[in-house]
Motif scaffolding. Structure first.
Motif, short mmCIF file in Angstrom:
data_model
loop_
_atom_site.label_atom_id
_atom_site.label_comp_id
_atom_site.label_asym_id
_atom_site.label_seq_id
_atom_site.Cartn_x
_atom_site.Cartn_y
_atom_site.Cartn_z
N MET A 1 -14.79 14.15 -0.58
CA MET A 1 -14.89 12.73 -0.91
C MET A 1 -13.54 12.03 -0.75
O MET A 1 -13.45 10.95 -0.15
CB MET A 1 -15.41 12.57 -2.34
N LEU A 2 -12.48 12.66 -1.24
CA LEU A 2 -11.15 12.07 -1.13
C LEU A 2 -10.69 11.99 0.32
O LEU A 2 -10.15 10.96 0.76
CB LEU A 2 -10.14 12.88 -1.95
N LEU A 3 -10.91 13.06 1.06
CA LEU A 3 -10.50 13.07 2.47
C LEU A 3 -11.25 12.00 3.27
O LEU A 3 -10.67 11.35 4.15
CB LEU A 3 -10.73 14.45 3.08
N ARG A 4 -12.50 11.82 2.94
CA ARG A 4 -13.30 10.80 3.63
C ARG A 4 -12.76 9.40 3.33
O ARG A 4 -12.61 8.57 4.23
CB ARG A 4 -14.77 10.92 3.20
N LYS A 5 -12.44 9.14 2.07
CA LYS A 5 -11.93 7.82 1.69
C LYS A 5 -10.56 7.56 2.31
O LYS A 5 -10.27 6.44 2.75
CB LYS A 5 -11.83 7.72 0.16
N ILE A 6 -9.72 8.58 2.34
CA ILE A 6 -8.39 8.43 2.95
C ILE A 6 -8.54 8.07 4.43
O ILE A 6 -7.86 7.18 4.95
CB ILE A 6 -7.55 9.72 2.78
N LEU B 1 0.85 -1.18 0.00
CA LEU B 1 0.00 0.00 0.00
C LEU B 1 0.89 1.24 0.00
O LEU B 1 2.05 1.18 0.43
CB LEU B 1 -0.90 0.01 1.23
N PRO B 2 0.38 2.38 -0.46
CA PRO B 2 1.20 3.59 -0.40
C PRO B 2 1.49 3.99 1.04
O PRO B 2 0.65 3.77 1.92
CB PRO B 2 0.34 4.64 -1.12
N VAL B 3 2.65 4.56 1.27
CA VAL B 3 2.98 4.99 2.63
C VAL B 3 2.26 6.29 2.98
O VAL B 3 2.14 6.64 4.16
CB VAL B 3 4.51 5.17 2.81
N ALA B 4 1.77 7.00 1.96
CA ALA B 4 1.02 8.23 2.20
C ALA B 4 0.31 8.65 0.92
O ALA B 4 0.65 8.20 -0.18
CB ALA B 4 1.93 9.35 2.69
N LEU B 5 -0.67 9.52 1.10
CA LEU B 5 -1.41 10.11 -0.01
C LEU B 5 -1.45 11.62 0.18
O LEU B 5 -1.27 12.12 1.30
CB LEU B 5 -2.84 9.56 -0.06
N SER B 6 -1.69 12.32 -0.91
CA SER B 6 -1.93 13.76 -0.80
C SER B 6 -3.03 14.13 -1.79
O SER B 6 -3.36 13.35 -2.69
CB SER B 6 -0.65 14.56 -1.10
N LEU B 7 -3.59 15.31 -1.61
CA LEU B 7 -4.63 15.76 -2.53
C LEU B 7 -4.04 16.19 -3.87
O LEU B 7 -4.72 16.17 -4.89
CB LEU B 7 -5.42 16.92 -1.92
N GLY B 8 -2.76 16.58 -3.86
CA GLY B 8 -2.13 17.04 -5.09
C GLY B 8 -2.48 18.48 -5.40
O GLY B 8 -2.97 19.22 -4.54
N GLN C 1 -11.14 6.68 5.91
CA GLN C 1 -11.72 5.34 6.05
C GLN C 1 -10.67 4.24 5.89
O GLN C 1 -10.74 3.20 6.54
CB GLN C 1 -12.83 5.15 5.01
N LYS C 2 -9.71 4.49 5.03
CA LYS C 2 -8.67 3.49 4.78
C LYS C 2 -7.54 3.55 5.79
O LYS C 2 -6.67 2.68 5.82
CB LYS C 2 -8.12 3.66 3.36
N GLY C 3 -7.54 4.60 6.61
CA GLY C 3 -6.51 4.73 7.63
C GLY C 3 -5.13 5.03 7.06
O GLY C 3 -4.11 4.69 7.68
N LEU C 4 -5.09 5.66 5.89
CA LEU C 4 -3.81 5.98 5.26
C LEU C 4 -3.35 7.37 5.67
O LEU C 4 -4.15 8.25 5.97
CB LEU C 4 -3.94 5.88 3.74
#
Length: 377
Positions: free
Chosen positions: A205-210, A182-189, A212-215
């Protein structure tokens, strides 16, 4: 007798020198015959991932637009959406869905000197989901650890469909047990990693999904702090392994930085001047740390440079691109080196008088055997 001993010594030292030279060439020549299999394995892995994505979309009732995605890869997004950050070229996005891109990344990683058991850092934009998959496929084939960070905003035709973002692609591949990590982190870009250009509901929507996945989420508008945070994530994610290369996918702000010099950066493998100012971007900071950078942007130039077809329809079978020919030529050179060495060594032993050969307590100490076992191990 003294003359014979002198000749004996010259021949033995000559064989020892030949063994050493051949060993070094065998050790550092990047293209051995088995590497071709690794390239094809990576391309096959990417092909499998595309098949999983295609099936997943069909199960979810997400149709393919045959005008924009005639090969039905599921990796071509929309012209405009709430997740679109910038302009993008449709033909470039379609070109990257060729599974041979995974083989190309193996080729570039091996050119960079990356070895099995090492780690590779990846900074990716969702503008090129196919290149993220290609990079992960290459890591799987090479048995190296990918440590990657993905920005979720995307340019036109990237993973900008709110119904099928990078997070959905990630879910699909995770459920198929294809995803290596899995990715070590995500950003909105977007500009300053704040999701600039995204519509408010898309951000939510993106923040909610992030969540929920605990990333982990990177949300740092200061470039120096953002770069430092990413570098720390890469080092931690490597778990003590050497980071052999950095793969930059797309034009993410934190990865590219704000220096105009990045616009002159050629696609493909780069060894960056280590005198670059600190914290210009992850690309530059990796260069300062003597880590080779594989720059996957300007797809037209990349395709021309390595002989990949532009906007192919249908997608070619793995192994057809020009860089495979280069790898095959290098593999032939390796075989020629091995055959030449063994021939010279065998002839030397055959015609070398036994009386002139000093006795050895262990026959494996003879210089002739050193490369033989290195090549055939």
């Amino acid at each position: 007798m003294a003359g014979k001993r002198k000749i004996s010594g010259i021949i033995i030292y000559g064989l020892a020198g030949l063994s050493l030279i051949s060993f070094l060439l065998a050790r550092f020549l990047p293209w051995k015959p088995e590497e071709l299999k690794t390239m094809l394995s990576a391309a096959t892995e990417m092909q499998a991932a595309i098949n999983f994505i295609r099936s997943y979309r069909e199960e979810k009732g997400l149709p393919f637009d045959l005008k924009t995605d005639p090969n039905q890869t599921g990796l071509i997004g929309l012209k405009w959406s709430a997740l679109t950050t910038t302009l993008g070229q449709l033909e470039a996005k379609r070109t990257t869905t060729n599974p041979d891109f995974a083989g190309l990344i193996v080729y570039l990683l091996r050119q960079a000197g990356v070895e099995r058991g090492q780690a590779v850092a990846i900074g990716a934009s969702s503008s090129f989901p196919a290149l993220i998959i290609a990079s992960l496929a290459a890591c799987k084939a090479l048995e190296i650890t990918p440590i990657y960070i993905v920005s979720l905003g995307a340019s036109q035709w990237g993973a900008n469909d709110p119904r099928f973002t990078w997070l959905d692609i990630q879910d699909c591949l995770e459920k198929a047990r294809w995803l290596p990590e899995l990715p070590v982190a995500l950003s909105l870009g977007g500009a300053r990693d704040k999701g600039t250009g995204l519509e408010p509901e898309a951000k939510e929507m993106l923040l909610r999904k992030i969540s929920q996945k605990g990333l982990k989420l990177i949300h740092e508008p200061d470039l120096e702090k953002n770069v430092a945070f990413r570098l720390n994530l890469y080092e931690t994610g490597a778990r003590g392994k050497r980071i052999g290369a950095f793969i930059n996918i797309g034009g993410g702000w934190a990865n590219m930085g704000e220096s105009e010099e990045i616009l002159r950066f050629p696609p493909g493998l780069n060894i960056i001047d280590r005198t670059a100012a600190p914290f210009q971007g992850v690309v530059w900071e990796m260069g300062r740390r003597r880590i080779p950078v594989i720059h996957l942007l300007y797809i037209k130039g990349l395709a021309e440079k390595y002989g990949l077809p532009w906007d192919p329809e249908p997608l070619p079978q793995p192994g057809q691109s020009e860089f495979y020919r280069l790898a095959r030529a290098s593999a032939r050179h390796f075989k020629l080196l091995a055959i030449t060495y063994l021939l010279i060594a065998s002839l030397s032993l055959l015609f070398f008088p036994k009386k002139m050969v000093p006795s050895y307590k262990k026959k494996w100490c003879h210089p002739t055997y050193s490369l033989f076992f290195h090549i055939n191990r």
